[in-house]
Design a protein around this motif. Structure first.
Motif, PDB file in Angstrom:
ATOM      1  N   SER A 174       0.825  -1.216   0.000  1.00  0.00           N
ATOM      2  CA  SER A 174       0.000   0.000   0.000  1.00  0.00           C
ATOM      3  C   SER A 174       0.853   1.258   0.000  1.00  0.00           C
ATOM      4  O   SER A 174       0.426   2.305  -0.468  1.00  0.00           O
ATOM      5  CB  SER A 174      -0.898   0.067   1.230  1.00  0.00           C
ATOM      6  OG  SER A 174      -1.388  -1.174   1.536  1.00  0.00           O
ATOM      7  N   ASN A 175       2.039   1.164   0.585  1.00  0.00           N
ATOM      8  CA  ASN A 175       2.886   2.354   0.643  1.00  0.00           C
ATOM      9  C   ASN A 175       4.352   1.940   0.818  1.00  0.00           C
ATOM     10  O   ASN A 175       4.659   0.749   0.976  1.00  0.00           O
ATOM     11  CB  ASN A 175       2.447   3.266   1.805  1.00  0.00           C
ATOM     12  CG  ASN A 175       2.320   2.468   3.090  1.00  0.00           C
ATOM     13  OD1 ASN A 175       3.229   1.723   3.454  1.00  0.00           O
ATOM     14  ND2 ASN A 175       1.179   2.597   3.766  1.00  0.00           N
ATOM     15  N   LEU A 176       5.231   2.929   0.803  1.00  0.00           N
ATOM     16  CA  LEU A 176       6.669   2.650   0.865  1.00  0.00           C
ATOM     17  C   LEU A 176       7.059   2.010   2.192  1.00  0.00           C
ATOM     18  O   LEU A 176       7.908   1.111   2.236  1.00  0.00           O
ATOM     19  CB  LEU A 176       7.462   3.956   0.656  1.00  0.00           C
ATOM     20  CG  LEU A 176       8.977   3.810   0.652  1.00  0.00           C
ATOM     21  CD1 LEU A 176       9.462   2.864  -0.445  1.00  0.00           C
ATOM     22  CD2 LEU A 176       9.666   5.170   0.474  1.00  0.00           C
ATOM     23  N   LYS A 177       6.419   2.444   3.270  1.00  0.00           N
ATOM     24  CA  LYS A 177       6.774   1.912   4.588  1.00  0.00           C
ATOM     25  C   LYS A 177       6.522   0.391   4.630  1.00  0.00           C
ATOM     26  O   LYS A 177       7.350  -0.384   5.104  1.00  0.00           O
ATOM     27  CB  LYS A 177       5.921   2.629   5.650  1.00  0.00           C
ATOM     28  CG  LYS A 177       6.421   2.394   7.034  1.00  0.00           C
ATOM     29  CD  LYS A 177       5.789   3.352   8.024  1.00  0.00           C
ATOM     30  CE  LYS A 177       6.159   2.928   9.424  1.00  0.00           C
ATOM     31  NZ  LYS A 177       5.042   2.438  10.190  1.00  0.00           N
ATOM     32  N   THR A 181       9.282  -2.541   5.128  1.00  0.00           N
ATOM     33  CA  THR A 181       9.132  -3.508   6.228  1.00  0.00           C
ATOM     34  C   THR A 181       9.268  -4.923   5.686  1.00  0.00           C
ATOM     35  O   THR A 181       9.926  -5.772   6.279  1.00  0.00           O
ATOM     36  CB  THR A 181       7.743  -3.340   6.903  1.00  0.00           C
ATOM     37  OG1 THR A 181       7.631  -1.992   7.320  1.00  0.00           O
ATOM     38  CG2 THR A 181       7.582  -4.271   8.088  1.00  0.00           C
ATOM     39  N   HIS A 182       8.660  -5.175   4.539  1.00  0.00           N
ATOM     40  CA  HIS A 182       8.771  -6.487   3.897  1.00  0.00           C
ATOM     41  C   HIS A 182      10.242  -6.826   3.642  1.00  0.00           C
ATOM     42  O   HIS A 182      10.713  -7.913   3.962  1.00  0.00           O
ATOM     43  CB  HIS A 182       7.983  -6.495   2.583  1.00  0.00           C
ATOM     44  CG  HIS A 182       8.449  -7.510   1.597  1.00  0.00           C
ATOM     45  ND1 HIS A 182       8.081  -8.827   1.664  1.00  0.00           N
ATOM     46  CD2 HIS A 182       9.294  -7.401   0.543  1.00  0.00           C
ATOM     47  CE1 HIS A 182       8.673  -9.492   0.685  1.00  0.00           C
ATOM     48  NE2 HIS A 182       9.410  -8.654  -0.012  1.00  0.00           N
ATOM     49  N   LEU A 183      10.994  -5.870   3.074  1.00  0.00           N
ATOM     50  CA  LEU A 183      12.411  -6.113   2.756  1.00  0.00           C
ATOM     51  C   LEU A 183      13.215  -6.390   4.015  1.00  0.00           C
ATOM     52  O   LEU A 183      14.057  -7.277   4.045  1.00  0.00           O
ATOM     53  CB  LEU A 183      13.009  -4.889   2.045  1.00  0.00           C
ATOM     54  CG  LEU A 183      12.626  -4.705   0.590  1.00  0.00           C
ATOM     55  CD1 LEU A 183      13.198  -3.407   0.057  1.00  0.00           C
ATOM     56  CD2 LEU A 183      13.123  -5.880  -0.250  1.00  0.00           C
ATOM     57  N   LYS A 184      12.911  -5.632   5.046  1.00  0.00           N
ATOM     58  CA  LYS A 184      13.664  -5.780   6.301  1.00  0.00           C
ATOM     59  C   LYS A 184      13.448  -7.171   6.897  1.00  0.00           C
ATOM     60  O   LYS A 184      14.393  -7.837   7.310  1.00  0.00           O
ATOM     61  CB  LYS A 184      13.175  -4.701   7.279  1.00  0.00           C
ATOM     62  CG  LYS A 184      13.882  -4.710   8.602  1.00  0.00           C
ATOM     63  CD  LYS A 184      13.391  -3.554   9.457  1.00  0.00           C
ATOM     64  CE  LYS A 184      13.621  -3.884  10.914  1.00  0.00           C
ATOM     65  NZ  LYS A 184      12.711  -3.145  11.775  1.00  0.00           N
ATOM     66  N   HIS A 185      12.203  -7.627   6.913  1.00  0.00           N
ATOM     67  CA  HIS A 185      11.903  -8.892   7.588  1.00  0.00           C
ATOM     68  C   HIS A 185      12.293 -10.127   6.797  1.00  0.00           C
ATOM     69  O   HIS A 185      12.398 -11.207   7.349  1.00  0.00           O
ATOM     70  CB  HIS A 185      10.421  -8.957   7.978  1.00  0.00           C
ATOM     71  CG  HIS A 185      10.086  -8.007   9.079  1.00  0.00           C
ATOM     72  ND1 HIS A 185      10.884  -7.882  10.198  1.00  0.00           N
ATOM     73  CD2 HIS A 185       9.070  -7.148   9.238  1.00  0.00           C
ATOM     74  CE1 HIS A 185      10.361  -6.968  10.999  1.00  0.00           C
ATOM     75  NE2 HIS A 185       9.263  -6.502  10.431  1.00  0.00           N
ATOM     76  N   HIS A 208      10.052   7.699  -6.743  1.00  0.00           N
ATOM     77  CA  HIS A 208      10.526   6.709  -7.727  1.00  0.00           C
ATOM     78  C   HIS A 208       9.447   5.645  -7.983  1.00  0.00           C
ATOM     79  O   HIS A 208       9.221   5.224  -9.112  1.00  0.00           O
ATOM     80  CB  HIS A 208      11.813   6.057  -7.196  1.00  0.00           C
ATOM     81  CG  HIS A 208      12.260   4.847  -7.943  1.00  0.00           C
ATOM     82  ND1 HIS A 208      12.920   4.907  -9.141  1.00  0.00           N
ATOM     83  CD2 HIS A 208      12.145   3.517  -7.657  1.00  0.00           C
ATOM     84  CE1 HIS A 208      13.187   3.681  -9.557  1.00  0.00           C
ATOM     85  NE2 HIS A 208      12.730   2.821  -8.677  1.00  0.00           N
ATOM     86  N   PHE A 209       8.754   5.220  -6.916  1.00  0.00           N
ATOM     87  CA  PHE A 209       7.733   4.179  -7.074  1.00  0.00           C
ATOM     88  C   PHE A 209       6.453   4.720  -7.718  1.00  0.00           C
ATOM     89  O   PHE A 209       5.634   3.957  -8.207  1.00  0.00           O
ATOM     90  CB  PHE A 209       7.430   3.499  -5.729  1.00  0.00           C
ATOM     91  CG  PHE A 209       8.401   2.397  -5.417  1.00  0.00           C
ATOM     92  CD1 PHE A 209       8.296   1.164  -6.037  1.00  0.00           C
ATOM     93  CD2 PHE A 209       9.445   2.590  -4.528  1.00  0.00           C
ATOM     94  CE1 PHE A 209       9.193   0.139  -5.774  1.00  0.00           C
ATOM     95  CE2 PHE A 209      10.361   1.579  -4.256  1.00  0.00           C
ATOM     96  CZ  PHE A 209      10.231   0.351  -4.887  1.00  0.00           C
ATOM     97  N   ASN A 210       6.290   6.025  -7.674  1.00  0.00           N
ATOM     98  CA  ASN A 210       5.191   6.669  -8.396  1.00  0.00           C
ATOM     99  C   ASN A 210       3.830   6.012  -8.110  1.00  0.00           C
ATOM    100  O   ASN A 210       3.078   5.649  -9.025  1.00  0.00           O
ATOM    101  CB  ASN A 210       5.523   6.625  -9.903  1.00  0.00           C
ATOM    102  CG  ASN A 210       4.718   7.631 -10.687  1.00  0.00           C
ATOM    103  OD1 ASN A 210       4.149   8.558 -10.090  1.00  0.00           O
ATOM    104  ND2 ASN A 210       4.625   7.441 -11.990  1.00  0.00           N
ATOM    105  N   PHE A 213       3.580   0.645  -5.544  1.00  0.00           N
ATOM    106  CA  PHE A 213       4.555   0.054  -4.626  1.00  0.00           C
ATOM    107  C   PHE A 213       4.583  -1.465  -4.809  1.00  0.00           C
ATOM    108  O   PHE A 213       3.985  -2.212  -4.041  1.00  0.00           O
ATOM    109  CB  PHE A 213       4.223   0.447  -3.178  1.00  0.00           C
ATOM    110  CG  PHE A 213       4.299   1.932  -2.973  1.00  0.00           C
ATOM    111  CD1 PHE A 213       5.531   2.558  -2.819  1.00  0.00           C
ATOM    112  CD2 PHE A 213       3.141   2.718  -2.970  1.00  0.00           C
ATOM    113  CE1 PHE A 213       5.617   3.937  -2.655  1.00  0.00           C
ATOM    114  CE2 PHE A 213       3.218   4.093  -2.816  1.00  0.00           C
ATOM    115  CZ  PHE A 213       4.452   4.693  -2.665  1.00  0.00           C
ATOM    116  N   SER A 214       5.240  -1.884  -5.875  1.00  0.00           N
ATOM    117  CA  SER A 214       5.319  -3.330  -6.088  1.00  0.00           C
ATOM    118  C   SER A 214       6.766  -3.764  -6.266  1.00  0.00           C
ATOM    119  O   SER A 214       7.634  -2.971  -6.656  1.00  0.00           O
ATOM    120  CB  SER A 214       4.460  -3.750  -7.280  1.00  0.00           C
ATOM    121  OG  SER A 214       4.669  -2.902  -8.353  1.00  0.00           O
ATOM    122  N   LEU A 215       7.012  -5.009  -5.940  1.00  0.00           N
ATOM    123  CA  LEU A 215       8.351  -5.595  -6.086  1.00  0.00           C
ATOM    124  C   LEU A 215       8.238  -6.910  -6.844  1.00  0.00           C
ATOM    125  O   LEU A 215       7.354  -7.718  -6.562  1.00  0.00           O
ATOM    126  CB  LEU A 215       8.962  -5.883  -4.701  1.00  0.00           C
ATOM    127  CG  LEU A 215       9.359  -4.691  -3.829  1.00  0.00           C
ATOM    128  CD1 LEU A 215       9.813  -5.175  -2.456  1.00  0.00           C
ATOM    129  CD2 LEU A 215      10.464  -3.859  -4.487  1.00  0.00           C
TER     130      LEU A 215
END
Ligand SMILES: C[S@@+](CC[C@H](N)C(=O)[O-])C[C@H]1O[C@@H](n2cnc3c(N)ncnc32)[C@H](O)[C@@H]1O
Length: 226
Positions: A174-177, A181-185, A208-210, A213-215
């Motif tokens: 939903s957002n950058l935070k 958090t996903h990357l950190k965990h 940048h994500f405009n 917010f997907s990876l």
């Protein structure tokens, strides 16, 4: 990167869980019964649980750089797989979401070949080129992921390739935070060394994500016969 600190790994590790399931399903197309199994980079046991539920075996040894709480209930060999001597020849050496961290894959392929019985299986999933590309285009310093052709060249020289294929999954946040958090965990990022987000780089990353917010995660499955 210390995965040991990725406490909430199992909650956030969707791509790794997906890759581990795909790996076990592909392996089962060929073989389900083994005597000796050795798992590389077992971590919190995402793949190990699938091994226990889906394969039959007599002996299972778990390796990782660190011993997780999960691993303490099993026979283990702790240390960097690039330097360890695997004792006894194995029927199956298996690993999920680990080999992208190993630079000298060719060297590892050689070593694993000699740790397998004749006719033994090496089965693994590995994150490949295209993974977290949304981030590397921002930081310009992605992990050096291999592509399918490179994997085929490295492993095809030493093993009979039973399966080689790639799959991709995209996670939406939903957002950058939430994304960070996903990357950190999961203890996964494609940033080499230290990358500390300042207030201004956070803002830059946000734009940048405009609002998308997907990876992306792209992984390969290889099932190889010795
Ligand atoms: C992304 S986690 C994957 C854990 C588990 N296999 C799964 O499918 O979720 C990567 C694991 O590989 C381990 N690892 C990374 N490099 C390693 C190495 N050179 N030798 C052994 N384990 C390694 C890490 O400590 C971590 O537990």
């Amino acid at each position: 990167m210390k995965f040991k600190s990725a406490k909430f790994y199992d909650l956030y590790a969707k791509p790794q869980i997906y890759a581990a399931n795909a790996l076990i399903q592909s392996l089962k197309d060929y073989r389900q019964n083994f005597k000796d199994i050795y798992e590389i980079g077992a971590g919190s046991g995402v793949l190990t649980r699938l091994i226990i539920d889906n394969l039959s075996y007599e002996n299972l040894i778990l390796n990782d750089l660190y011993e997780s709480e999960f691993m303490s209930k099993f026979r283990t060999q702790i240390g960097d797989i690039s330097n360890l001597q695997i004792q006894n020849r194995q029927d199956l050496i298996i690993s999920s979401s680990v080999f992208q961290w190993i630079n000298a894959l060719e060297n590892l392929a050689n070593r694993l070949k000699f740790s397998l019985k004749s006719g033994g299986i090496l089965a693994f999933s590995i994150f490949i080129d295209g993974t977290l590309r949304e981030l590397s285009s921002f930081t310009n310093q992605g992990l050096e992921y291999k592509n399918l052709a490179q994997l085929k060249a490295i492993f095809g020289k030493k093993f009979e390739i039973l399966t080689i294929k790639e799959q991709e999954i995209k996670l939406k946040f939903s957002n950058l935070k939430e994304l960070l958090t996903h990357l950190k965990h999961t203890g996964v990022n494609n940033i080499k060394g230290e990358f500390k987000l300042t207030k201004s780089s956070y803002k830059a990353l946000n734009s940048h994500f405009n609002d998308d917010f997907s990876l992306s995660y792209k992984f390969a499955i290889l099932i190889l016969k010795n």
